[in-house]
Design a protein around this motif. Structure first.
Motif, PDB file in Angstrom:
ATOM      1  N   MET A 243      27.529  87.204  31.056  1.00 40.98           N
ATOM      2  CA  MET A 243      28.655  86.519  30.628  1.00 40.98           C
ATOM      3  C   MET A 243      30.430  86.527  30.468  1.00 40.98           C
ATOM      4  SD  MET A 243      29.854  83.018  31.261  1.00 40.98           S
ATOM      5  CE  MET A 243      27.771  81.888  31.402  1.00 40.98           C
ATOM      6  N   GLN A 244      30.453  87.546  29.224  1.00 36.37           N
ATOM      7  CA  GLN A 244      31.372  88.015  28.959  1.00 36.37           C
ATOM      8  C   GLN A 244      32.662  88.555  29.780  1.00 36.37           C
ATOM      9  OE1 GLN A 244      32.393  87.732  26.082  1.00 36.37           O
ATOM     10  NE2 GLN A 244      34.383  89.001  25.793  1.00 36.37           N
ATOM     11  N   GLU A 245      31.787  90.180  30.620  1.00 30.50           N
ATOM     12  CA  GLU A 245      32.369  90.279  31.459  1.00 30.50           C
ATOM     13  C   GLU A 245      33.067  89.008  32.428  1.00 30.50           C
ATOM     14  OE1 GLU A 245      29.766  94.837  32.027  1.00 30.50           O
ATOM     15  OE2 GLU A 245      29.129  93.025  33.267  1.00 30.50           O
ATOM     16  N   ALA A 246      31.839  88.329  33.337  1.00 30.57           N
ATOM     17  CA  ALA A 246      32.724  87.592  33.632  1.00 30.57           C
ATOM     18  C   ALA A 246      34.133  86.819  33.084  1.00 30.57           C
ATOM     19  CB  ALA A 246      31.793  86.099  34.179  1.00 30.57           C
ATOM     20  N   LEU A 247      34.178  86.484  32.219  1.00 28.91           N
ATOM     21  CA  LEU A 247      35.153  85.849  31.158  1.00 28.91           C
ATOM     22  C   LEU A 247      36.159  86.554  30.863  1.00 28.91           C
ATOM     23  CD1 LEU A 247      33.195  84.228  28.588  1.00 28.91           C
ATOM     24  CD2 LEU A 247      34.729  82.782  30.441  1.00 28.91           C
ATOM     25  N   GLU A 248      35.646  87.562  30.997  1.00 31.13           N
ATOM     26  CA  GLU A 248      37.002  88.988  30.986  1.00 31.13           C
ATOM     27  C   GLU A 248      38.337  89.099  32.523  1.00 31.13           C
ATOM     28  OE1 GLU A 248      35.519  92.686  30.086  1.00 31.13           O
ATOM     29  OE2 GLU A 248      35.307  92.391  27.365  1.00 31.13           O
ATOM     30  N   THR A 249      36.552  89.053  33.379  1.00 28.69           N
ATOM     31  CA  THR A 249      37.775  89.646  35.099  1.00 28.69           C
ATOM     32  C   THR A 249      38.305  88.084  35.388  1.00 28.69           C
ATOM     33  OG1 THR A 249      34.918  91.032  35.436  1.00 28.69           O
ATOM     34  CG2 THR A 249      36.667  89.989  36.939  1.00 28.69           C
ATOM     35  N   THR A 250      38.007  87.236  34.528  1.00 34.50           N
ATOM     36  CA  THR A 250      38.451  85.577  35.015  1.00 34.50           C
ATOM     37  C   THR A 250      39.783  85.587  34.379  1.00 34.50           C
ATOM     38  OG1 THR A 250      36.491  84.729  35.335  1.00 34.50           O
ATOM     39  CG2 THR A 250      38.059  83.184  35.435  1.00 34.50           C
ATOM     40  N   LYS A 251      39.736  85.982  33.063  1.00 28.74           N
ATOM     41  CA  LYS A 251      41.108  85.757  32.064  1.00 28.74           C
ATOM     42  C   LYS A 251      42.410  86.015  32.735  1.00 28.74           C
ATOM     43  CE  LYS A 251      41.682  86.410  27.029  1.00 28.74           C
ATOM     44  NZ  LYS A 251      41.211  86.317  25.736  1.00 28.74           N
ATOM     45  N   ILE A 252      41.605  88.179  33.235  1.00 29.91           N
ATOM     46  CA  ILE A 252      42.732  88.947  34.057  1.00 29.91           C
ATOM     47  C   ILE A 252      43.440  88.506  35.301  1.00 29.91           C
ATOM     48  CG2 ILE A 252      43.388  91.209  35.679  1.00 29.91           C
ATOM     49  CD1 ILE A 252      40.722  92.109  33.337  1.00 29.91           C
ATOM     50  N   HIS A 253      42.294  87.770  36.381  1.00 30.82           N
ATOM     51  CA  HIS A 253      42.710  86.478  37.692  1.00 30.82           C
ATOM     52  C   HIS A 253      43.540  85.853  37.414  1.00 30.82           C
ATOM     53  CE1 HIS A 253      40.847  89.468  40.227  1.00 30.82           C
ATOM     54  NE2 HIS A 253      40.238  90.183  39.808  1.00 30.82           N
ATOM     55  N   SER A 254      43.066  84.946  36.200  1.00 31.76           N
ATOM     56  CA  SER A 254      43.884  83.474  35.941  1.00 31.76           C
ATOM     57  C   SER A 254      45.059  84.238  35.545  1.00 31.76           C
ATOM     58  CB  SER A 254      43.395  83.396  34.881  1.00 31.76           C
ATOM     59  OG  SER A 254      44.288  82.020  33.812  1.00 31.76           O
ATOM     60  N   VAL A 255      46.040  85.404  34.961  1.00 32.12           N
ATOM     61  CA  VAL A 255      46.751  85.710  34.306  1.00 32.12           C
ATOM     62  C   VAL A 255      47.739  85.502  35.396  1.00 32.12           C
ATOM     63  CG1 VAL A 255      48.341  86.743  32.860  1.00 32.12           C
ATOM     64  CG2 VAL A 255      46.261  86.199  32.180  1.00 32.12           C
ATOM     65  N   THR A 256      47.088  86.008  36.335  1.00 25.67           N
ATOM     66  CA  THR A 256      48.146  86.759  37.844  1.00 25.67           C
ATOM     67  C   THR A 256      48.093  85.442  38.666  1.00 25.67           C
ATOM     68  OG1 THR A 256      45.972  87.863  38.578  1.00 25.67           O
ATOM     69  CG2 THR A 256      47.335  89.052  37.817  1.00 25.67           C
TER      70      THR A 256
END
Length: 511
Positions: A243-256
């Protein structure tokens, strides 16, 4: 009258709350201060037209707007809705004390409809941290923002909905997403499966080892040998994201701005930039810094096809991120750090013509041509690649087989088991999660060899003329092979297999 409303600015992958102070007084003029960029300065025209088309108006008085903190540069058109609601509240066209309890963001069209923004997840996380009642965002961004629990997230289509919400004329229902249920539901394999790959059993074994230990890998072989096909299937055997990795990854893609309506990303990213990519596109940066390909591949795979065709300076900028698993972009007034913990998978031909010296084709290269071609890749970069493997063409007998090969699902189970062993082993270390991240100290602790294994490694290094840098890599890979065997210790057969995977370290490899 003075009114304060709140927006949010995204720097790196984190958000900063922006206080928008709107003061309306006697006189005429529209003054926007607080380091806004051109897109924000132009917002007055969009706001005026949008309010007019929804039977509201921009007051013909002196409007002063300050975006605090005033020394922080703000960019983008996402503040349109924030400014519009602030102006309406300050001019008493909205009678509500609730406007200061929400983060309000959205780009407005001239008819008042809202366009999606970037970084909605980071904005929602910051809003929860600072105790806001909720966030109001364009409907397209609501799924990614609703990932944050215990925060009311409202998705709206038009500025009129927001006005009616604050005046009590319309009730908006917050979007609720069960993050754990969404995570489990969307956890499925990518469309590419190892069952489609005919032959190449030794290469599949290499890919399994790379996935199990998080090792970087380079595939060397002629055109049509299946390098790209194998690389595209690597994400299908990686362990499921936490879940932590999914949130980190989503956050980066959200910024772009790449999330759109997907919500939580549950599949590991696979990025394959073209060899004409620039340094900035690969590591991130620009006038307004954005994450590059290595950050978009965070917790996933970065595939560099035709590695020697990339510009040397582009490849060299990856050396530090590969080691530190993050990239820092420094500017005069600020510094941004993006996470970049990814698996590097590279592929290349052995020569400009594409074939080995002993190939039967007419385009066989000489040893000198092959050496010149290989020299395009620096030693320090190869030093950070744990596994080098030669990929040979698949014979007709294998291609014509009707029997299905082992599926990604079966391989993934073994990989996940090996990763769980490593998670338990390194649980007391915050920055080490799998074997590829081991330091020299940890290698000495967890890769202790018996006399037979030590003698085998010594003999191999002497006879094959392996470089000194290959020593640590062989031990890391052998530790992963032992984990796949569910073996507590590293034995000689683990070392023997790991030695095979250092092709480019062998003197005379080019012929």
């Amino acid at each position: 009258m003075l009114v304060k409303v709140f927006g949010s600015a995204v720097f790196g992958v984190d958000a900063t709350t922006i206080t928008v102070e709107v003061n309306i007084d006697k006189g005429i003029g529209y003054h926007l201060v607080g380091l806004p960029d051109s897109a924000i300065k132009e917002s007055s025209y969009r706001i005026a037209a949008a309010l007019k088309n929804n039977n509201y108006n921009l007051p013909g008085k002196k409007i002063t707007i300050n975006m605090a903190p005033a020394d922080l540069r703000k960019e983008g058109s996402a503040y349109d809705l924030t400014l519009a609601i602030g102006i309406l509240a300050a001019s008493n066209q909205i009678q509500s004390e609730e406007v200061g309890n929400y983060i309000i963001m959205g780009e407005m069209s001239l008819d008042g409809s809202l366009q999606p923004i970037k970084g909605a997840l980071s904005i929602a996380i910051k809003a929860k941290e600072e105790g806001f009642k909720g966030v109001i965002l364009p409907i397209q961004n609501v799924k990614e923002a609703a990932i944050v629990d215990e925060l009311d997230v409202y998705g709206v289509d038009n500025v009129l909905q927001v006005i009616n919400f604050f005046e009590g004329k319309e009730t908006l229902l917050p979007t609720k997403i069960d993050t754990k249920e969404e995570f489990a539901k969307n956890l499925e394999f990518p469309e590419f499966d190892f069952a489609d790959v005919k032959g190449q059993e030794s290469i599949k074994r290499c890919m399994e080892i790379a996935a199990a230990g998080g090792h970087n890998i380079i595939l060397i072989g002629p055109p049509g040998a299946g390098k790209t096909m194998l690389a595209k299937r690597l994400p299908s055997i990686l362990p499921p994201m936490s879940m932590q990795e999914a949130l980190e990854t989503t956050k980066i893609h959200s910024v772009t701005g790449r999330i759109k309506e997907a919500g939580l990303l549950t599949q590991r990213p696979f990025r394959a930039p073209h060899h004409t990519s620039s340094s900035v596109s690969l590591v991130g940066g620009g006038s307004y810094p954005q994450p590059g390909e290595i950050s978009l591949a965070h917790n996933g795979v970065l595939f560099l096809d035709e590695l020697p065709e990339f510009k040397r300076e582009v490849l060299e900028v990856m050396r530090q991120p590969l080691e530190d698993r993050e990239v820092t972009i420094a500017r005069a007034k600020f510094t941004i750090t993006y996470p970049s913990s990814f698996m590097l998978v590279a592929s290349m031909n052995p020569s400009p013509g594409g074939f080995f010296i002993d190939s039967n084709t007419s385009t066989t290269a000489s040893q000198m041509e092959m050496q010149r071609y290989m020299s395009k890749i620096s030693g320090p970069l190869l030093d950070r690649i744990d596994i080098h493997i030669e990929v040979t063409p698949v014979p007709f007998e294998k291609l014509s087989e009707t029997r299905k090969a082992e599926s990604s699902d079966e391989i993934r189970k073994r990989v996940t088991t090996a990763r769980n062993i490593q998670t338990y082993r390194f649980e007391k270390y915050t920055s080490v999660h799998y074997n590829a991240q081991m330091s020299s100290k940890l290698i000495r602790e967890y890769c202790a060899l018996d006399e037979v294994s030590l003698q085998l490694l010594k003999t191999a290094m002497e006879r094959l003329n392996l470089s000194a840098r290959a020593y640590d890599r062989i031990l890391k890979v052998s530790r992963t092979i032992a984990d796949l065997d569910n073996s507590e210790n590293v034995y000689s057969h683990h070392i023997a297999e790991a030695i095979q995977y250092r092709s480019l370290d062998r003197e005379g490899w080019l012929g």
